[in-house]
Design a protein around this motif. Structure first.
Motif, PDB file in Angstrom:
ATOM      1  N   LEU A  36       0.821  -1.210   0.000  1.00 27.99           N
ATOM      2  CA  LEU A  36       0.000   0.000   0.000  1.00 27.99           C
ATOM      3  C   LEU A  36       0.854   1.259   0.000  1.00 27.99           C
ATOM      4  O   LEU A  36       0.535   2.245  -0.682  1.00 27.99           O
ATOM      5  CB  LEU A  36      -0.920  -0.001   1.229  1.00 27.99           C
ATOM      6  CG  LEU A  36      -1.945  -1.124   1.300  1.00 27.99           C
ATOM      7  CD1 LEU A  36      -2.751  -1.019   2.597  1.00 27.99           C
ATOM      8  CD2 LEU A  36      -2.880  -1.104   0.097  1.00 27.99           C
ATOM      9  N   PHE A  37       1.959   1.231   0.740  1.00 32.37           N
ATOM     10  CA  PHE A  37       2.836   2.400   0.846  1.00 32.37           C
ATOM     11  C   PHE A  37       3.736   2.571  -0.373  1.00 32.37           C
ATOM     12  O   PHE A  37       4.385   3.604  -0.532  1.00 32.37           O
ATOM     13  CB  PHE A  37       3.701   2.299   2.104  1.00 32.37           C
ATOM     14  CG  PHE A  37       2.913   2.375   3.382  1.00 32.37           C
ATOM     15  CD1 PHE A  37       1.691   3.030   3.437  1.00 32.37           C
ATOM     16  CD2 PHE A  37       3.389   1.784   4.544  1.00 32.37           C
ATOM     17  CE1 PHE A  37       0.966   3.097   4.612  1.00 32.37           C
ATOM     18  CE2 PHE A  37       2.675   1.847   5.728  1.00 32.37           C
ATOM     19  CZ  PHE A  37       1.445   2.500   5.767  1.00 32.37           C
ATOM     20  N   ASN A  38       3.786   1.557  -1.239  1.00 33.80           N
ATOM     21  CA  ASN A  38       4.632   1.619  -2.430  1.00 33.80           C
ATOM     22  C   ASN A  38       3.796   1.592  -3.709  1.00 33.80           C
ATOM     23  O   ASN A  38       4.175   0.955  -4.685  1.00 33.80           O
ATOM     24  CB  ASN A  38       5.645   0.477  -2.423  1.00 33.80           C
ATOM     25  CG  ASN A  38       6.779   0.718  -1.454  1.00 33.80           C
ATOM     26  OD1 ASN A  38       7.752   1.398  -1.773  1.00 33.80           O
ATOM     27  ND2 ASN A  38       6.660   0.172  -0.252  1.00 33.80           N
ATOM     28  N   GLY A  39       2.699   2.309  -3.681  1.00 37.70           N
ATOM     29  CA  GLY A  39       1.868   2.474  -4.865  1.00 37.70           C
ATOM     30  C   GLY A  39       0.619   1.627  -4.911  1.00 37.70           C
ATOM     31  O   GLY A  39      -0.247   1.837  -5.769  1.00 37.70           O
ATOM     32  N   GLY A  40       0.498   0.658  -4.026  1.00 35.51           N
ATOM     33  CA  GLY A  40      -0.645  -0.241  -4.047  1.00 35.51           C
ATOM     34  C   GLY A  40      -1.979   0.437  -3.816  1.00 35.51           C
ATOM     35  O   GLY A  40      -2.995   0.044  -4.400  1.00 35.51           O
ATOM     36  N   GLN A  41      -1.985   1.461  -2.961  1.00 32.17           N
ATOM     37  CA  GLN A  41      -3.243   2.152  -2.683  1.00 32.17           C
ATOM     38  C   GLN A  41      -3.814   2.785  -3.947  1.00 32.17           C
ATOM     39  O   GLN A  41      -5.021   2.720  -4.194  1.00 32.17           O
ATOM     40  CB  GLN A  41      -3.023   3.224  -1.610  1.00 32.17           C
ATOM     41  CG  GLN A  41      -4.302   3.920  -1.155  1.00 32.17           C
ATOM     42  CD  GLN A  41      -5.309   2.955  -0.565  1.00 32.17           C
ATOM     43  OE1 GLN A  41      -4.967   2.107   0.260  1.00 32.17           O
ATOM     44  NE2 GLN A  41      -6.555   3.052  -1.002  1.00 32.17           N
ATOM     45  N   LYS A  42      -2.962   3.383  -4.767  1.00 29.65           N
ATOM     46  CA  LYS A  42      -3.412   3.976  -6.027  1.00 29.65           C
ATOM     47  C   LYS A  42      -3.971   2.900  -6.965  1.00 29.65           C
ATOM     48  O   LYS A  42      -4.929   3.138  -7.706  1.00 29.65           O
ATOM     49  CB  LYS A  42      -2.262   4.719  -6.706  1.00 29.65           C
ATOM     50  CG  LYS A  42      -2.059   6.140  -6.213  1.00 29.65           C
ATOM     51  CD  LYS A  42      -3.223   7.032  -6.635  1.00 29.65           C
ATOM     52  CE  LYS A  42      -2.964   8.484  -6.248  1.00 29.65           C
ATOM     53  NZ  LYS A  42      -4.137   9.345  -6.580  1.00 29.65           N
ATOM     54  N   THR A  43      -3.361   1.738  -6.947  1.00 35.78           N
ATOM     55  CA  THR A  43      -3.842   0.650  -7.798  1.00 35.78           C
ATOM     56  C   THR A  43      -5.225   0.207  -7.364  1.00 35.78           C
ATOM     57  O   THR A  43      -6.126   0.024  -8.193  1.00 35.78           O
ATOM     58  CB  THR A  43      -2.862  -0.531  -7.767  1.00 35.78           C
ATOM     59  OG1 THR A  43      -1.618  -0.110  -8.336  1.00 35.78           O
ATOM     60  CG2 THR A  43      -3.407  -1.717  -8.539  1.00 35.78           C
ATOM     61  N   ILE A  44      -5.421   0.033  -6.069  1.00 32.17           N
ATOM     62  CA  ILE A  44      -6.739  -0.363  -5.553  1.00 32.17           C
ATOM     63  C   ILE A  44      -7.795   0.666  -5.943  1.00 32.17           C
ATOM     64  O   ILE A  44      -8.894   0.322  -6.396  1.00 32.17           O
ATOM     65  CB  ILE A  44      -6.687  -0.538  -4.023  1.00 32.17           C
ATOM     66  CG1 ILE A  44      -5.836  -1.765  -3.669  1.00 32.17           C
ATOM     67  CG2 ILE A  44      -8.089  -0.680  -3.446  1.00 32.17           C
ATOM     68  CD1 ILE A  44      -5.605  -1.953  -2.184  1.00 32.17           C
ATOM     69  N   ASP A  48      -1.081  16.575 -11.056  1.00 33.76           N
ATOM     70  CA  ASP A  48      -1.795  16.636  -9.783  1.00 33.76           C
ATOM     71  C   ASP A  48      -1.568  15.407  -8.922  1.00 33.76           C
ATOM     72  O   ASP A  48      -2.273  15.207  -7.928  1.00 33.76           O
ATOM     73  CB  ASP A  48      -3.303  16.830 -10.047  1.00 33.76           C
ATOM     74  CG  ASP A  48      -3.605  18.117 -10.780  1.00 33.76           C
ATOM     75  OD1 ASP A  48      -2.952  19.141 -10.485  1.00 33.76           O
ATOM     76  OD2 ASP A  48      -4.505  18.102 -11.654  1.00 33.76           O
ATOM     77  N   GLU A  49      -0.592  14.590  -9.308  1.00 34.34           N
ATOM     78  CA  GLU A  49      -0.318  13.362  -8.586  1.00 34.34           C
ATOM     79  C   GLU A  49       1.141  13.302  -8.133  1.00 34.34           C
ATOM     80  O   GLU A  49       1.974  14.049  -8.633  1.00 34.34           O
ATOM     81  CB  GLU A  49      -0.653  12.137  -9.441  1.00 34.34           C
ATOM     82  CG  GLU A  49      -2.101  12.083  -9.902  1.00 34.34           C
ATOM     83  CD  GLU A  49      -2.395  10.849 -10.746  1.00 34.34           C
ATOM     84  OE1 GLU A  49      -1.660   9.843 -10.602  1.00 34.34           O
ATOM     85  OE2 GLU A  49      -3.349  10.887 -11.541  1.00 34.34           O
ATOM     86  N   MET A  50       1.408  12.373  -7.231  1.00 27.49           N
ATOM     87  CA  MET A  50       2.767  12.200  -6.700  1.00 27.49           C
ATOM     88  C   MET A  50       3.482  10.962  -7.239  1.00 27.49           C
ATOM     89  O   MET A  50       4.687  10.831  -7.085  1.00 27.49           O
ATOM     90  CB  MET A  50       2.721  12.107  -5.168  1.00 27.49           C
ATOM     91  CG  MET A  50       2.412  13.432  -4.485  1.00 27.49           C
ATOM     92  SD  MET A  50       3.758  14.616  -4.666  1.00 27.49           S
ATOM     93  CE  MET A  50       5.031  13.814  -3.681  1.00 27.49           C
ATOM     94  N   GLY A  51       2.721  10.047  -7.900  1.00 28.91           N
ATOM     95  CA  GLY A  51       3.351   8.798  -8.297  1.00 28.91           C
ATOM     96  C   GLY A  51       3.884   8.073  -7.075  1.00 28.91           C
ATOM     97  O   GLY A  51       3.221   8.009  -6.045  1.00 28.91           O
ATOM     98  N   ARG A  52       5.104   7.591  -7.180  1.00 28.72           N
ATOM     99  CA  ARG A  52       5.729   6.948  -6.015  1.00 28.72           C
ATOM    100  C   ARG A  52       6.772   7.854  -5.374  1.00 28.72           C
ATOM    101  O   ARG A  52       7.545   7.415  -4.530  1.00 28.72           O
ATOM    102  CB  ARG A  52       6.373   5.615  -6.430  1.00 28.72           C
ATOM    103  CG  ARG A  52       5.358   4.536  -6.793  1.00 28.72           C
ATOM    104  CD  ARG A  52       6.031   3.203  -7.015  1.00 28.72           C
ATOM    105  NE  ARG A  52       6.736   2.784  -5.815  1.00 28.72           N
ATOM    106  CZ  ARG A  52       7.810   1.997  -5.804  1.00 28.72           C
ATOM    107  NH1 ARG A  52       8.340   1.579  -6.948  1.00 28.72           N
ATOM    108  NH2 ARG A  52       8.393   1.659  -4.673  1.00 28.72           N
ATOM    109  N   ASN A  53       6.764   9.124  -5.735  1.00 29.02           N
ATOM    110  CA  ASN A  53       7.726  10.052  -5.137  1.00 29.02           C
ATOM    111  C   ASN A  53       7.497  10.229  -3.645  1.00 29.02           C
ATOM    112  O   ASN A  53       8.427  10.524  -2.900  1.00 29.02           O
ATOM    113  CB  ASN A  53       7.639  11.409  -5.840  1.00 29.02           C
ATOM    114  CG  ASN A  53       8.146  11.328  -7.270  1.00 29.02           C
ATOM    115  OD1 ASN A  53       9.316  11.065  -7.501  1.00 29.02           O
ATOM    116  ND2 ASN A  53       7.263  11.547  -8.238  1.00 29.02           N
ATOM    117  N   SER A  54       6.271  10.022  -3.208  1.00 26.99           N
ATOM    118  CA  SER A  54       5.965  10.193  -1.785  1.00 26.99           C
ATOM    119  C   SER A  54       6.502   9.064  -0.922  1.00 26.99           C
ATOM    120  O   SER A  54       6.610   9.204   0.293  1.00 26.99           O
ATOM    121  CB  SER A  54       4.448  10.315  -1.585  1.00 26.99           C
ATOM    122  OG  SER A  54       3.788   9.157  -2.063  1.00 26.99           O
ATOM    123  N   ASP A  55       6.852   7.908  -1.547  1.00 25.18           N
ATOM    124  CA  ASP A  55       7.364   6.797  -0.741  1.00 25.18           C
ATOM    125  C   ASP A  55       8.873   6.631  -0.856  1.00 25.18           C
ATOM    126  O   ASP A  55       9.430   5.623  -0.460  1.00 25.18           O
ATOM    127  CB  ASP A  55       6.647   5.488  -1.086  1.00 25.18           C
ATOM    128  CG  ASP A  55       6.745   5.082  -2.545  1.00 25.18           C
ATOM    129  OD1 ASP A  55       7.867   4.908  -3.028  1.00 25.18           O
ATOM    130  OD2 ASP A  55       5.692   4.962  -3.199  1.00 25.18           O
TER     131      ASP A  55
END
Length: 245
Positions: free
Chosen positions: A86-94, A237-244
């Motif tokens: 979830l912290f590595n992009g999974g939340q966006k996928t869900i 308007d998105e962060m991609g995985r830059n936030s992790d």
């Protein structure tokens, strides 16, 4: 003329995938080899899978499974949602699967299940998401997770003395097994490059599309490559995985 084109890690960037297909002028005669990590990062992971399923009906495609794809496959099959995913992009996928019917999700699960761990072409070129640790090649790998997680293959190539000849006893035996090896998984932007990198006989096509880089597609024979715009420009308007990171 039929080309063999290899594509790096996409990470939910459907707009980037569309761009590289257009910029490389993909035709129905071309073979496309995807190195994995289709999901997790930008907001269009499920759209990418839908597109690739349809593309494979009319195009010669090879789909390699990445570590993020394995996480998504587990979730689609009713498995857990580990925090590390979830912290590595999974939340966006869900979130990208909101509105999908159970039948649609089942079709996507079957697509993930059909993906290959690796592929070797008729010229002894290996295509794999991350790497392998066995001195005898990926077919002798004890832990299948290494196909999707192992970085030692790339780290070995990066750290090698460029003057080292293949005839030397010191030349890594793993690298001698194949004419060339094409990988993703480890962003080239970590080494200061926004373009595909070559060390020894390994080509790294992960040019940081999950973060600040672009998505890349390369002609396996000529090494000509094309890239998308940087992903943050496509998804402002998105962060991609830059936030992790």
């Amino acid at each position: 003329m039929k080309r063999k084109l290899v594509i790096g890690d996409i990470h939910g960037g459907f707009k980037a995938l569309t761009q590289i297909i257009e910029r490389s002028k993909v035709t129905a005669d071309d073979q496309l080899i995807f190195l994995g990590d289709y999901v997790d990062g930008w907001s269009e992971s499920s759209q990418i899978i839908t597109f690739l399923i349809e593309l494979s009906k009319k195009q010669d495609c090879i789909f390699i499974k990445g570590n993020h794809d394995a996480w998504c496959e587990d979730w689609l099959s009713g498995g857990d949602t580990p925090n590390v995913w979830l912290f590595n992009g999974g939340q966006k996928t869900i979130e990208s699967y909101e509105g999908y019917s159970p039948d649609e999700q089942e079709k996507h699960l079957e697509f993930f299940q059909r993906m290959k761990n690796y592929y070797v072409d008729d010229e002894n070129r290996l295509f794999i998401h991350a790497g392998y640790s066995s001195m005898h090649g990926p077919e002798k790998e004890v832990y299948s997770s290494n196909y999707r997680w192992d970085r030692t293959l790339w780290e070995t190539a990066v750290s090698m003395d460029k003057k080292l000849k293949k005839s030397s006893e010191l030349y890594p035996k793993r690298l001698l097994l194949y004419k060339e090896i094409f990988i993703g998984h480890t962003p080239t932007i970590d080494l200061g490059s926004n373009e595909p990198l070559n060390n020894a006989n390994i080509w790294n096509l992960d040019t940081g599309a999950a973060y600040t880089g672009a998505l890349s597609i390369m002609d396996v024979d000529t090494k000509e490559f094309w890239q998308s715009d940087p992903l943050p420009a496509l998804y402002p308007d998105e962060m991609g995985r830059n936030s992790d990171r």
